[in-house]
Design an enzyme around this catalytic site. Sequence first.
Site, PDB file in Angstrom:
ATOM      1  N   GLU A  66      -1.804 -11.115 -17.090  1.00 15.52           N
ATOM      2  CA  GLU A  66      -2.613 -12.172 -16.456  1.00 15.52           C
ATOM      3  C   GLU A  66      -1.700 -13.326 -16.046  1.00 15.52           C
ATOM      4  O   GLU A  66      -0.859 -13.763 -16.813  1.00 15.52           O
ATOM      5  CB  GLU A  66      -3.662 -12.673 -17.452  1.00 15.52           C
ATOM      6  CG  GLU A  66      -4.520 -13.777 -16.882  1.00 15.52           C
ATOM      7  CD  GLU A  66      -5.640 -14.181 -17.831  1.00 15.52           C
ATOM      8  OE1 GLU A  66      -6.418 -13.299 -18.247  1.00 15.52           O
ATOM      9  OE2 GLU A  66      -5.721 -15.374 -18.167  1.00 15.52           O
ATOM     10  N   THR A 104      -6.023 -15.954 -12.760  1.00 12.25           N
ATOM     11  CA  THR A 104      -7.110 -16.833 -13.219  1.00 12.25           C
ATOM     12  C   THR A 104      -7.596 -17.750 -12.094  1.00 12.25           C
ATOM     13  O   THR A 104      -6.960 -17.895 -11.034  1.00 12.25           O
ATOM     14  CB  THR A 104      -6.692 -17.690 -14.423  1.00 12.25           C
ATOM     15  OG1 THR A 104      -5.675 -18.595 -14.009  1.00 12.25           O
ATOM     16  CG2 THR A 104      -6.216 -16.841 -15.581  1.00 12.25           C
ATOM     17  N   TYR A 105      -8.706 -18.397 -12.395  1.00 15.12           N
ATOM     18  CA  TYR A 105      -9.420 -19.238 -11.447  1.00 15.12           C
ATOM     19  C   TYR A 105      -9.514 -20.616 -12.081  1.00 15.12           C
ATOM     20  O   TYR A 105     -10.048 -20.755 -13.199  1.00 15.12           O
ATOM     21  CB  TYR A 105     -10.807 -18.625 -11.275  1.00 15.12           C
ATOM     22  CG  TYR A 105     -11.641 -19.134 -10.149  1.00 15.12           C
ATOM     23  CD1 TYR A 105     -11.411 -18.699  -8.853  1.00 15.12           C
ATOM     24  CD2 TYR A 105     -12.702 -20.000 -10.394  1.00 15.12           C
ATOM     25  CE1 TYR A 105     -12.217 -19.124  -7.823  1.00 15.12           C
ATOM     26  CE2 TYR A 105     -13.516 -20.426  -9.361  1.00 15.12           C
ATOM     27  CZ  TYR A 105     -13.272 -19.993  -8.076  1.00 15.12           C
ATOM     28  OH  TYR A 105     -14.074 -20.403  -7.053  1.00 15.12           O
ATOM     29  N   ALA A 125     -10.351 -24.615 -12.994  1.00  9.83           N
ATOM     30  CA  ALA A 125     -11.610 -25.317 -13.233  1.00  9.83           C
ATOM     31  C   ALA A 125     -12.224 -25.782 -11.913  1.00  9.83           C
ATOM     32  O   ALA A 125     -11.524 -26.294 -11.036  1.00  9.83           O
ATOM     33  CB  ALA A 125     -11.363 -26.503 -14.144  1.00  9.83           C
ATOM     34  N   ARG A 174     -18.335 -17.342 -16.777  1.00 15.14           N
ATOM     35  CA  ARG A 174     -19.103 -18.570 -16.557  1.00 15.14           C
ATOM     36  C   ARG A 174     -18.166 -19.729 -16.271  1.00 15.14           C
ATOM     37  O   ARG A 174     -18.397 -20.532 -15.385  1.00 15.14           O
ATOM     38  CB  ARG A 174     -19.955 -18.890 -17.795  1.00 15.14           C
ATOM     39  CG  ARG A 174     -20.848 -20.098 -17.583  1.00 15.14           C
ATOM     40  CD  ARG A 174     -21.295 -20.728 -18.897  1.00 15.14           C
ATOM     41  NE  ARG A 174     -20.184 -21.367 -19.590  1.00 15.14           N
ATOM     42  CZ  ARG A 174     -20.303 -22.008 -20.734  1.00 15.14           C
ATOM     43  NH1 ARG A 174     -21.474 -22.093 -21.339  1.00 15.14           N
ATOM     44  NH2 ARG A 174     -19.247 -22.573 -21.302  1.00 15.14           N
ATOM     45  N   ASP A 183     -15.677 -23.080 -17.943  1.00 17.18           N
ATOM     46  CA  ASP A 183     -15.866 -24.226 -18.840  1.00 17.18           C
ATOM     47  C   ASP A 183     -16.200 -25.467 -18.037  1.00 17.18           C
ATOM     48  O   ASP A 183     -15.970 -25.506 -16.823  1.00 17.18           O
ATOM     49  CB  ASP A 183     -14.584 -24.477 -19.642  1.00 17.18           C
ATOM     50  CG  ASP A 183     -14.429 -23.464 -20.760  1.00 17.18           C
ATOM     51  OD1 ASP A 183     -15.435 -23.195 -21.453  1.00 17.18           O
ATOM     52  OD2 ASP A 183     -13.316 -22.946 -20.927  1.00 17.18           O
ATOM     53  N   GLN A 196     -10.679 -12.711 -25.565  1.00 19.54           N
ATOM     54  CA  GLN A 196      -9.955 -13.966 -25.768  1.00 19.54           C
ATOM     55  C   GLN A 196      -8.724 -13.661 -26.619  1.00 19.54           C
ATOM     56  O   GLN A 196      -8.716 -12.692 -27.383  1.00 19.54           O
ATOM     57  CB  GLN A 196     -10.905 -14.942 -26.509  1.00 19.54           C
ATOM     58  CG  GLN A 196     -10.342 -16.304 -26.800  1.00 19.54           C
ATOM     59  CD  GLN A 196      -9.984 -17.025 -25.514  1.00 19.54           C
ATOM     60  OE1 GLN A 196      -8.945 -16.720 -24.920  1.00 19.54           O
ATOM     61  NE2 GLN A 196     -10.806 -17.956 -25.091  1.00 19.54           N
TER      62      GLN A 196
END
Length: 292
Positions: free
Chosen positions: A18, A50-51, A53, A109, A111, A184
């Site tokens: 990742e 990753t995406y 915030a 979802r 954070d 996680q």
Amino acid sequence: MRFSDYFKNNAAPVISFELFPPKTERGLETLKNRVLPNLVKLNPAYITVTYGAGGSTQGQTLEIASAIKNDHSLEAACHLTCVGASRSDIDTIVRKIAEAGIGNIVALRGDAPQGQNTFVTHEDGFAHADELVSHIRETEDASTPFGLAVAGYPEKHQEAENIDVDIENLKKKVDAGADIIITQLFYDNDAFLAYRDKVKAAGIDIPIVPGLMPIQSSSQIQRIASMCGARLPDDLLKQLEDAGEDDDAATRIGTEQCIIQSRELLDSGAPGIHYYVLNRSSQIRRIVKGLS
Ligand code: FAD
């Protein structure tokens, strides 16, 4: 190929990495021109990106995933979150992902953005990842469905009342159409194995891929582990405390620890390992070589 294709027939362990979009243009160039080619040489099954915030890295997430797919002919996955996004925003992003030829999404979802305490659902968006998974399944091109991964939490998601409730919620994501679960980060294999048993007992029968973050710095990992609720076993904590601010020493400890942790997990039947490589290639190279 889609996520689930890699886990068919219990073939060799599925090793994946990742990456996250760097904050600067220079960081992005280094990632694409130096780190990525080195990671590709390690022959991972796929690399996920990753995406940030609030969708802050949307363009970069897709740019890096496209580089993985087009420049290196390696399968890639874009992470996607519901933070600040309406249904039509999500539709636009999913369409761009499909148009870029990326066939896998890690559906989350997300954070609350920095400065906010709790996740706030967009008035025309999704409250939980299961809704995102359902929406993608309802709207995708049925002839080329996405591979969908969702997040699992061996030591419980921090907002969940208890692990059983968290697993009930995990089942909603699986029933909505997830193909695999990526966990996680954790350092306590007993916690993962107990979680896996409970997840299976709850009737979930898709691959559960342990997510491991090799340690590179004592202070950094203590901060990240505490944010995620990941317990650091006493002997590991003691070694890291002895390393203090010496990141080279912490990296040596982390490399050895990660090889041992990975071996134990694979020997216990884990179908593969997803490594959070923190945009570096040298440590993960030693880990992958140490496993073979
Ligand atoms: P959910 O599955 O929606 O769960 C969140 C909480 O709500 C849990 O406590 C759960 O028990 C509960 N819940 C779930 N469904 C329901 C329901 N239907 N009804 C009631 N309660 C429910 N964050 C990013 O911002 N970008 C990333 O790229 C990113 N990648 C990640 C990759 C992995 C593999 C993992 C493990 C995490 C990642 N995260 C990322 C972090 C993630 O966004 C957070 O952990 C977030 O708090 C929860 O996301 P989720 O998809 O697990 O949410």
